[in-house]
Design an enzyme around this catalytic site. Structure first.
Site, PDB file in Angstrom:
ATOM      1  N   ASN A 118       0.819  -1.215   0.000  1.00  0.00           N
ATOM      2  CA  ASN A 118       0.000   0.000   0.000  1.00  0.00           C
ATOM      3  C   ASN A 118       0.852   1.263   0.000  1.00  0.00           C
ATOM      4  O   ASN A 118       0.587   2.186  -0.762  1.00  0.00           O
ATOM      5  CB  ASN A 118      -0.959  -0.009   1.199  1.00  0.00           C
ATOM      6  CG  ASN A 118      -1.930  -1.173   1.127  1.00  0.00           C
ATOM      7  OD1 ASN A 118      -1.957  -1.897   0.130  1.00  0.00           O
ATOM      8  ND2 ASN A 118      -2.715  -1.362   2.179  1.00  0.00           N
ATOM      9  N   THR A 163     -15.628  36.424 -33.146  1.00  0.00           N
ATOM     10  CA  THR A 163     -16.439  36.041 -31.992  1.00  0.00           C
ATOM     11  C   THR A 163     -17.687  35.409 -32.591  1.00  0.00           C
ATOM     12  O   THR A 163     -18.101  35.789 -33.690  1.00  0.00           O
ATOM     13  CB  THR A 163     -16.853  37.248 -31.119  1.00  0.00           C
ATOM     14  OG1 THR A 163     -17.652  38.128 -31.913  1.00  0.00           O
ATOM     15  CG2 THR A 163     -15.655  37.995 -30.574  1.00  0.00           C
ATOM     16  N   HIS A 164     -18.246  34.434 -31.912  1.00  0.00           N
ATOM     17  CA  HIS A 164     -19.419  33.713 -32.431  1.00  0.00           C
ATOM     18  C   HIS A 164     -19.140  33.115 -33.810  1.00  0.00           C
ATOM     19  O   HIS A 164     -20.053  32.947 -34.603  1.00  0.00           O
ATOM     20  CB  HIS A 164     -20.645  34.625 -32.504  1.00  0.00           C
ATOM     21  CG  HIS A 164     -20.889  35.409 -31.248  1.00  0.00           C
ATOM     22  ND1 HIS A 164     -21.645  34.937 -30.195  1.00  0.00           N
ATOM     23  CD2 HIS A 164     -20.425  36.627 -30.861  1.00  0.00           C
ATOM     24  CE1 HIS A 164     -21.668  35.841 -29.229  1.00  0.00           C
ATOM     25  NE2 HIS A 164     -20.920  36.874 -29.599  1.00  0.00           N
ATOM     26  N   SER A 285      -9.672  10.168 -48.635  1.00  0.00           N
ATOM     27  CA  SER A 285     -10.922   9.446 -48.425  1.00  0.00           C
ATOM     28  C   SER A 285     -10.895   8.178 -49.258  1.00  0.00           C
ATOM     29  O   SER A 285     -10.333   8.170 -50.351  1.00  0.00           O
ATOM     30  CB  SER A 285     -12.093  10.337 -48.843  1.00  0.00           C
ATOM     31  OG  SER A 285     -13.212   9.534 -49.183  1.00  0.00           O
ATOM     32  N   LYS A 291     -10.448  14.353 -51.638  1.00  0.00           N
ATOM     33  CA  LYS A 291     -10.424  14.740 -50.226  1.00  0.00           C
ATOM     34  C   LYS A 291      -9.032  14.738 -49.609  1.00  0.00           C
ATOM     35  O   LYS A 291      -8.190  13.909 -49.914  1.00  0.00           O
ATOM     36  CB  LYS A 291     -11.309  13.792 -49.405  1.00  0.00           C
ATOM     37  CG  LYS A 291     -12.789  14.012 -49.584  1.00  0.00           C
ATOM     38  CD  LYS A 291     -13.277  15.390 -49.143  1.00  0.00           C
ATOM     39  CE  LYS A 291     -13.316  15.554 -47.653  1.00  0.00           C
ATOM     40  NZ  LYS A 291     -14.388  14.794 -47.025  1.00  0.00           N
ATOM     41  N   ASN A 293      -8.179  15.158 -45.620  1.00  0.00           N
ATOM     42  CA  ASN A 293      -8.838  15.387 -44.336  1.00  0.00           C
ATOM     43  C   ASN A 293      -7.837  15.634 -43.209  1.00  0.00           C
ATOM     44  O   ASN A 293      -6.816  14.953 -43.134  1.00  0.00           O
ATOM     45  CB  ASN A 293      -9.705  14.178 -43.982  1.00  0.00           C
ATOM     46  CG  ASN A 293     -10.793  13.925 -45.020  1.00  0.00           C
ATOM     47  OD1 ASN A 293     -11.343  14.876 -45.582  1.00  0.00           O
ATOM     48  ND2 ASN A 293     -11.066  12.668 -45.289  1.00  0.00           N
ATOM     49  N   GLU A 298      -8.323  16.275 -36.009  1.00  0.00           N
ATOM     50  CA  GLU A 298      -9.611  15.736 -35.549  1.00  0.00           C
ATOM     51  C   GLU A 298      -9.417  14.737 -34.407  1.00  0.00           C
ATOM     52  O   GLU A 298     -10.192  14.701 -33.456  1.00  0.00           O
ATOM     53  CB  GLU A 298     -10.353  15.062 -36.697  1.00  0.00           C
ATOM     54  CG  GLU A 298     -10.863  16.050 -37.730  1.00  0.00           C
ATOM     55  CD  GLU A 298     -11.405  15.337 -38.957  1.00  0.00           C
ATOM     56  OE1 GLU A 298     -12.553  14.902 -38.918  1.00  0.00           O
ATOM     57  OE2 GLU A 298     -10.670  15.210 -39.944  1.00  0.00           O
ATOM     58  N   LYS A 333      -4.651   3.211 -12.046  1.00  0.00           N
ATOM     59  CA  LYS A 333      -3.477   3.350 -12.919  1.00  0.00           C
ATOM     60  C   LYS A 333      -3.789   3.484 -14.395  1.00  0.00           C
ATOM     61  O   LYS A 333      -3.275   4.366 -15.079  1.00  0.00           O
ATOM     62  CB  LYS A 333      -2.524   2.171 -12.698  1.00  0.00           C
ATOM     63  CG  LYS A 333      -1.782   2.324 -11.403  1.00  0.00           C
ATOM     64  CD  LYS A 333      -1.199   1.014 -10.930  1.00  0.00           C
ATOM     65  CE  LYS A 333      -1.202   0.973  -9.425  1.00  0.00           C
ATOM     66  NZ  LYS A 333      -2.564   0.838  -8.843  1.00  0.00           N
TER      67      LYS A 333
HETATM   68  N1  ARG Z   1      -1.706  -3.790  -7.143  1.00  0.00           N
HETATM   69  C1  ARG Z   1      -2.145  -3.085  -6.003  1.00  0.00           C
HETATM   70  C2  ARG Z   1      -2.640  -1.698  -6.394  1.00  0.00           C
HETATM   71  O1  ARG Z   1      -2.338  -1.266  -7.433  1.00  0.00           O
HETATM   72  C3  ARG Z   1      -1.024  -2.949  -5.031  1.00  0.00           C
HETATM   73  C4  ARG Z   1      -1.464  -2.813  -3.621  1.00  0.00           C
HETATM   74  C5  ARG Z   1      -2.144  -4.020  -3.177  1.00  0.00           C
HETATM   75  N2  ARG Z   1      -2.402  -3.981  -1.778  1.00  0.00           N
HETATM   76  C6  ARG Z   1      -3.237  -4.821  -1.207  1.00  0.00           C
HETATM   77  N3  ARG Z   1      -3.397  -4.722   0.051  1.00  0.00           N
HETATM   78  N4  ARG Z   1      -3.870  -5.748  -1.882  1.00  0.00           N
HETATM   79  O2  ARG Z   1      -3.328  -1.049  -5.664  1.00  0.00           O
END
Ligand code: ARG
Length: 465
Positions: A118, A163-164, A285, A291, A293, A298, A333
């Protein structure tokens, strides 16, 4: 990318409490190594710092530290070279590296002393965020420089300002481009702010409640270049506000890029025709042979949507979590990786595309020759002759209607016509339609006039040096 391997019932490193490993489907559901493997450099760096600290407080012998350090470095090299065998049954990057280390040296089993995944993952993410902020700021600056170069290469080009999406008043193209340089400068400021708050080390917070072992947290922080150590273990393992902040900074960048992309898309259309985007940044295209593009622009505009979505996901992920760490946090993540990856790509590609974009000076000149763009200049002319602005506004409004009725340009009204609308008018009113004079008159700070725009270009060239 880590290689796929069938999940099997396997006992984990902390298997004392359990009689069997987890179910294969659960393993597949809960593993994160397929995306968090990319934290390996931060994870190894964090582990080396932690090990050095453990040596300093006497938990490791000098020999154990040596074998841990060299093992971790060896693992890092294997991963760099794509030769490391990721084991998906080991869940995440942390377990994979620790397990590989323990196979290399028995001292590996001591590395996790007074540490939890953690505080480890929170530390890894903070290291990653800090590194990405540096790279991102560099990409923002690359785009700023490209905009400044494009502006100074086309220093004499004026376009209608809008503007607009209606033609309003003349501006230098450089002034328009520098507007984005300003936005991007604030984006850099947001990144720098985020950096300050990410620059706090969670290690030592343990799973949630610190440790009874007398760690030297400042030593570890120093090894890892953290400016400070966290002051509350519960907060340190459970908040991800620094990640939300980076995702927001990315979103704001993407919103700015999306607006720039929209301008480029409009400008490259036949309707505007102010620019020609280099072939490498456009596509044809499959059906219509004529075309060309502006796909890159985009897609930059389109990708802003997903990055904005990433911030939403992160916020929603956090909002109902009880203290402290909850496994939900593993879902943080991919969102942040996504936001950072797409924002970095968008910054670099936008810069490259602008570098390959030609300004059609003749088309810009034709557009900015529209006499209606000088209507406000004429109102100012009357103001300088002592007419109240509201009255001046009305006079010019009537003149516009008159010209429209006669189907002539506003600049084709005679001095007599103007005098009939307001007797203070004289021959010099005709000078108001001269672009060069009009641009010279816009001289105050922040204005799109000749002098201030040149000054701004110089200021930016200087500061982005
Ligand atoms: N892979 C976990 C995460 O990204 C790591 C921490 C996991 N901790 C736990 N007590 N299971 O959060």
């Amino acid at each position: 990318m880590p290689k796929k391997k069938t999940a099997q019932k396997k006992k984990a490193l902390w298997s004392g409490r359990f009689s069997t490993g987890v179910d294969a489907a659960v393993q597949k559901f809960s593993r994160s190594v397929q995306f968090d493997w990319r934290l390996y450099r931060q994870d190894i760096r964090g582990s080396i710092a932690h090990a050095r600290m453990l040596r300093k407080i006497g938990v490791l012998t000098a020999g154990e530290l040596r074998s841990i350090e060299s093992g971790l470095k060896q693992i890092g090299k294997q991963i760099d070279a794509g030769k490391f065998k990721w084991d998906e049954s080991l869940e995440d990057v942390h377990m994979n590296i620790e397990s590989a280390l323990t196979k290399l040296t028995p001292a590996g089993a001591k590395l996790h002393t007074a540490r939890s995944r953690n505080d480890q993952v929170a530390t890894d993410m903070r290291l990653w965020v800090k590194e990405q902020i540096g790279l991102m700021a560099g990409n923002v600056e690359l785009l700023q420089k490209t905009l400044v170069v494009m502006g100074s290469k086309n220093m004499d080009v004026c376009i209608p300002g809008y503007t607009h999406l209606q033609r309003a008043q003349p501006v230098y193209l450089a002034h328009h481009l520098l507007a984005y340089v300003e936005m991007l400068e604030r984006d850099k400021g947001r990144l720098a702010d985020c950096y300050k708050r990410a620059d706090v080390m969670p290690l030592g917070s343990g799973a949630l409640a610190g440790t009874t072992i007398k760690l030297d947290r400042k030593f570890t922080a120093n090894e890892l270049d953290f400016a400070a150590i966290s002051q509350n273990s519960l907060d340190a393992v459970s908040d991800r506000d620094f990640m939300v902040e980076l995702a927001f900074a990315c979103s704001m960048i993407m919103v700015h890029l999306s607006r720039l992309a929209e301008d480029l898309i409009l400008w490259s259309s036949s309707e505007f025709d102010y620019i020609r985007i280099g072939d490498a940044y456009t596509t044809g295209s499959s059906l219509m042979p004529q075309k060309k593009n502006p796909d890159v622009a985009e897609l930059v505009r389109g990708k802003s949507a997903r990055v904005i979505g990433d911030v939403q996901s992160l916020l929603v992920l956090l909002k109902g979590l009880p203290m402290t760490y909850n496994r939900d946090l593993q879902e943080d993540k991919e969102q942040l990786f996504d936001a950072v990856d797409h924002t970095s790509d968008a910054l670099v590609l936008t810069a490259e595309m602008l570098d390959q974009t030609q300004v059609k000076a003749d088309k810009c000149a034709a557009a900015v020759a529209d006499p209606l763009l000088f209507a406000t200049d004429i109102a100012d002319y009357f103001v300088n002759k002592g007419v109240a602005f509201r009255h001046a506004h009305e006079v010019v409004g009537k003149a516009v209607a008159l010209a429209e009725q006669r189907k002539i340009g506003l600049d084709e009204l005679t001095v007599k016509d103007w005098q009939e609308l307001n007797p203070v008018a004289d021959a010099r009113i005709k000078g108001c339609f001269k672009l060069k004079t009009a641009m010279a008159k816009r001289s105050i700070t922040g204005a799109p006039g000749t002098k201030p725009v040149r000054q701004q270009l110089l200021r930016w060239m200087d500061s982005l040096e």
